[in-house]
Write a protein that holds these residues in place. Structure first.
Motif, PDB file in Angstrom:
ATOM      1  N   GLY A 156       0.798  -1.213   0.000  1.00 47.88           N
ATOM      2  CA  GLY A 156       0.000   0.000   0.000  1.00 47.88           C
ATOM      3  C   GLY A 156       0.837   1.272   0.000  1.00 47.88           C
ATOM      4  N   GLU A 157       2.167   1.162  -0.026  1.00 46.71           N
ATOM      5  CA  GLU A 157       3.032   2.338  -0.070  1.00 46.71           C
ATOM      6  C   GLU A 157       2.720   3.162  -1.318  1.00 46.71           C
ATOM      7  OE1 GLU A 157       7.750   3.522  -0.668  1.00 46.71           O
ATOM      8  OE2 GLU A 157       7.143   1.429  -0.506  1.00 46.71           O
ATOM      9  N   GLU A 158       2.599   4.488  -1.132  1.00 50.49           N
ATOM     10  CA  GLU A 158       2.169   5.354  -2.227  1.00 50.49           C
ATOM     11  C   GLU A 158       3.268   6.327  -2.648  1.00 50.49           C
ATOM     12  OE1 GLU A 158      -1.250   7.369  -0.809  1.00 50.49           O
ATOM     13  OE2 GLU A 158      -2.506   5.576  -0.735  1.00 50.49           O
ATOM     14  N   THR A 159       3.307   6.613  -3.949  1.00 46.29           N
ATOM     15  CA  THR A 159       4.139   7.669  -4.507  1.00 46.29           C
ATOM     16  C   THR A 159       3.221   8.586  -5.297  1.00 46.29           C
ATOM     17  OG1 THR A 159       6.073   6.214  -4.710  1.00 46.29           O
ATOM     18  CG2 THR A 159       6.079   8.230  -6.021  1.00 46.29           C
ATOM     19  N   ASP A 160       3.166   9.854  -4.917  1.00 47.90           N
ATOM     20  CA  ASP A 160       2.286  10.816  -5.571  1.00 47.90           C
ATOM     21  C   ASP A 160       3.054  11.478  -6.711  1.00 47.90           C
ATOM     22  OD1 ASP A 160       0.496  12.725  -6.350  1.00 47.90           O
ATOM     23  OD2 ASP A 160       0.194  13.588  -4.361  1.00 47.90           O
ATOM     24  N   LEU A 161       2.604  11.241  -7.952  1.00 49.77           N
ATOM     25  CA  LEU A 161       3.260  11.832  -9.121  1.00 49.77           C
ATOM     26  C   LEU A 161       2.600  13.128  -9.563  1.00 49.77           C
ATOM     27  CD1 LEU A 161       4.031   8.708 -11.347  1.00 49.77           C
ATOM     28  CD2 LEU A 161       5.494   9.848  -9.671  1.00 49.77           C
ATOM     29  N   GLY A 162       1.548  13.549  -8.860  1.00 52.37           N
ATOM     30  CA  GLY A 162       0.883  14.799  -9.215  1.00 52.37           C
ATOM     31  C   GLY A 162       0.337  14.765 -10.625  1.00 52.37           C
ATOM     32  N   ALA A 163       0.724  15.768 -11.443  1.00 49.29           N
ATOM     33  CA  ALA A 163       0.230  15.859 -12.807  1.00 49.29           C
ATOM     34  C   ALA A 163       1.080  15.070 -13.793  1.00 49.29           C
ATOM     35  CB  ALA A 163       0.176  17.328 -13.243  1.00 49.29           C
ATOM     36  N   ALA A 164       2.098  14.357 -13.303  1.00 47.43           N
ATOM     37  CA  ALA A 164       2.978  13.598 -14.188  1.00 47.43           C
ATOM     38  C   ALA A 164       2.315  12.289 -14.616  1.00 47.43           C
ATOM     39  CB  ALA A 164       4.308  13.321 -13.493  1.00 47.43           C
ATOM     40  N   GLU A 165       2.922  11.628 -15.598  1.00 42.55           N
ATOM     41  CA  GLU A 165       2.398  10.369 -16.120  1.00 42.55           C
ATOM     42  C   GLU A 165       3.468   9.296 -16.011  1.00 42.55           C
ATOM     43  OE1 GLU A 165       0.654   8.468 -20.309  1.00 42.55           O
ATOM     44  OE2 GLU A 165       0.924  10.626 -20.098  1.00 42.55           O
ATOM     45  N   LEU A 166       3.083   8.104 -15.591  1.00 46.52           N
ATOM     46  CA  LEU A 166       4.004   6.985 -15.471  1.00 46.52           C
ATOM     47  C   LEU A 166       4.115   6.278 -16.821  1.00 46.52           C
ATOM     48  CD1 LEU A 166       5.735   5.112 -13.660  1.00 46.52           C
ATOM     49  CD2 LEU A 166       3.645   3.786 -13.255  1.00 46.52           C
ATOM     50  N   LEU A 167       5.321   6.272 -17.405  1.00 46.42           N
ATOM     51  CA  LEU A 167       5.531   5.630 -18.694  1.00 46.42           C
ATOM     52  C   LEU A 167       6.319   4.327 -18.601  1.00 46.42           C
ATOM     53  CD1 LEU A 167       6.401   8.620 -21.079  1.00 46.42           C
ATOM     54  CD2 LEU A 167       4.170   7.617 -20.565  1.00 46.42           C
ATOM     55  N   TRP A 168       7.061   4.126 -17.487  1.00 41.76           N
ATOM     56  CA  TRP A 168       7.914   2.936 -17.379  1.00 41.76           C
ATOM     57  C   TRP A 168       8.172   2.634 -15.915  1.00 41.76           C
ATOM     58  CZ3 TRP A 168      12.842   2.598 -15.154  1.00 41.76           C
ATOM     59  CH2 TRP A 168      13.539   1.401 -15.378  1.00 41.76           C
ATOM     60  N   ALA A 169       8.391   1.361 -15.609  1.00 47.11           N
ATOM     61  CA  ALA A 169       8.826   0.946 -14.270  1.00 47.11           C
ATOM     62  C   ALA A 169       9.750  -0.245 -14.423  1.00 47.11           C
ATOM     63  CB  ALA A 169       7.635   0.592 -13.386  1.00 47.11           C
ATOM     64  N   ASN A 170      10.733  -0.364 -13.525  1.00 42.87           N
ATOM     65  CA  ASN A 170      11.635  -1.507 -13.614  1.00 42.87           C
ATOM     66  C   ASN A 170      10.987  -2.736 -12.979  1.00 42.87           C
ATOM     67  OD1 ASN A 170      11.842  -0.770 -10.913  1.00 42.87           O
ATOM     68  ND2 ASN A 170      14.053  -1.086 -10.799  1.00 42.87           N
ATOM     69  N   SER A 171      11.732  -3.843 -12.936  1.00 42.41           N
ATOM     70  CA  SER A 171      11.130  -5.132 -12.589  1.00 42.41           C
ATOM     71  C   SER A 171      10.639  -5.215 -11.145  1.00 42.41           C
ATOM     72  CB  SER A 171      12.138  -6.263 -12.844  1.00 42.41           C
ATOM     73  OG  SER A 171      13.316  -6.064 -12.077  1.00 42.41           O
ATOM     74  N   ASP A 172      11.208  -4.416 -10.233  1.00 38.68           N
ATOM     75  CA  ASP A 172      10.731  -4.461  -8.852  1.00 38.68           C
ATOM     76  C   ASP A 172       9.971  -3.199  -8.445  1.00 38.68           C
ATOM     77  OD1 ASP A 172      12.719  -2.564  -8.512  1.00 38.68           O
ATOM     78  OD2 ASP A 172      13.933  -3.764  -7.149  1.00 38.68           O
ATOM     79  N   GLY A 173       9.714  -2.303  -9.385  1.00 42.59           N
ATOM     80  CA  GLY A 173       8.922  -1.110  -9.105  1.00 42.59           C
ATOM     81  C   GLY A 173       9.642  -0.039  -8.317  1.00 42.59           C
ATOM     82  N   SER A 174      10.961  -0.176  -8.152  1.00 44.56           N
ATOM     83  CA  SER A 174      11.711   0.803  -7.358  1.00 44.56           C
ATOM     84  C   SER A 174      12.127   2.020  -8.176  1.00 44.56           C
ATOM     85  CB  SER A 174      12.953   0.152  -6.745  1.00 44.56           C
ATOM     86  OG  SER A 174      13.841  -0.306  -7.762  1.00 44.56           O
TER      87      SER A 174
END
Length: 288
Positions: A156-174
């Motif tokens: 349930g740990e959250e990261t607030d990106l605001g108005a940004a958009e997530l385009l990529w994440a690595n294999s462990d989400g870090s």
């Protein structure tokens, strides 16, 4: 062979048609009101139910789901609805609570629970869209660009990106590849928001014959910007441009005819562009 008749369920209620994307290894998860129900796919029998998951004192709903491994993430909304009154879900400034619940996909037991308030009225919260992403994370997007959360499905740990958009994440989400709408740039950051690589500005590349954007695909080394319309010609034409942290270059293809790029997505080891040509035929282009 026994099992769930998905076509029949889809015809019974529109929610079932939407819920076909909420399928785990052996269960099908459905939201009903403020509850979540799991159906065993092989027997079509209910495996478990999590009633009253929103835990609201008045009006409440489970708005969307995302399935990630052993956890089902549910978004809920609560607000006080006066009796004998029209719905206040779209009343500006009306108090409400947005929340997320992680539920064990095998038992329906709550694993974690968080609350956040984003938006100016309850219906904004109810329109959130959850999507399971690579790295054990779930993205939570709000309508009208009011916010984007990245949530660890297990904790349930959250990261607030605001108005940004997530385009990529690595294999462990870090590590996250983020497009910043305010600066039109792409960077790699950690979950705390600390920038690790970049940013690379995308504005100049977008205006250089990329006005009809065919889509953006984030990668660890940069971004692939796909053309919208690819015009036929005697020579190979550009279908995309790679804007990287270390280098940038055009990606060309001998189209043979005019094509419309419909979608660009990343797959293991490549980027795939789907297209429709001027005769209505569809196809894909693989970029390595």
């Amino acid at each position: 062979m026994s099992g769930i008749d998905f076509d029949q369920r889809a015809n019974e209620h529109a929610q079932f048609r939407e819920a076909l994307r909420w399928i785990g290894e052996g269960e099908w998860f459905v939201r009903e009101g403020d509850s979540v129900i799991a159906y065993d796919i092989s027997s079509a029998e209910p495996a478990w139910a999590a009633p009253g998951l929103a835990e609201c004192s008045s009006a409440g709903s489970v708005d969307d789901l995302a399935v990630h491994g052993n956890v089902v993430v549910a978004a809920f909304t609560c607000f006080e609805q006066p009796q004998d009154s029209e719905s206040v879900a779209m009343t500006e400034g009306w108090e409400f609570t947005s929340g997320l619940v992680g539920v064990d996909s095998a038992t329906g037991e709550q694993v974690w629970r968080t609350e956040q308030n984003i938006g100016s009225f309850p219906d904004v919260s109810r329109q959130r869209i959850l999507a399971a992403r690579v790295g054990g994370i779930v993205s939570v997007s709000y309508p009208n660009g009011e916010g984007l959360l990245v949530v660890d499905a297990n904790t349930g740990e959250e990261t607030d990106l605001g108005a940004a958009e997530l385009l990529w994440a690595n294999s462990d989400g870090s590590r996250l590849g983020v497009w910043d709408a305010l600066t039109d740039s792409y960077r790699i950051q950690d979950r705390s928001g600390e920038a690790e690589t970049g940013p690379v500005a995308l504005g100049e590349a977008r205006t250089d014959s990329l006005a009809d954007d065919g889509g953006s695909v984030g990668l660890e080394g940069g971004v692939v910007l796909a053309e919208g319309d690819v015009r036929s010609g005697d020579d190979p034409v550009r279908v995309a441009r790679f804007e990287g942290f270390d280098e940038s270059f055009d990606i060309e293809w001998d189209a043979g005819s005019t094509v419309q790029i419909d979608q660009a997505i990343a797959v293991p080891g490549a980027v795939v562009l789907s297209y429709t040509d001027e005769d209505g035929r569809s196809g894909v282009i693989g970029l390595r």
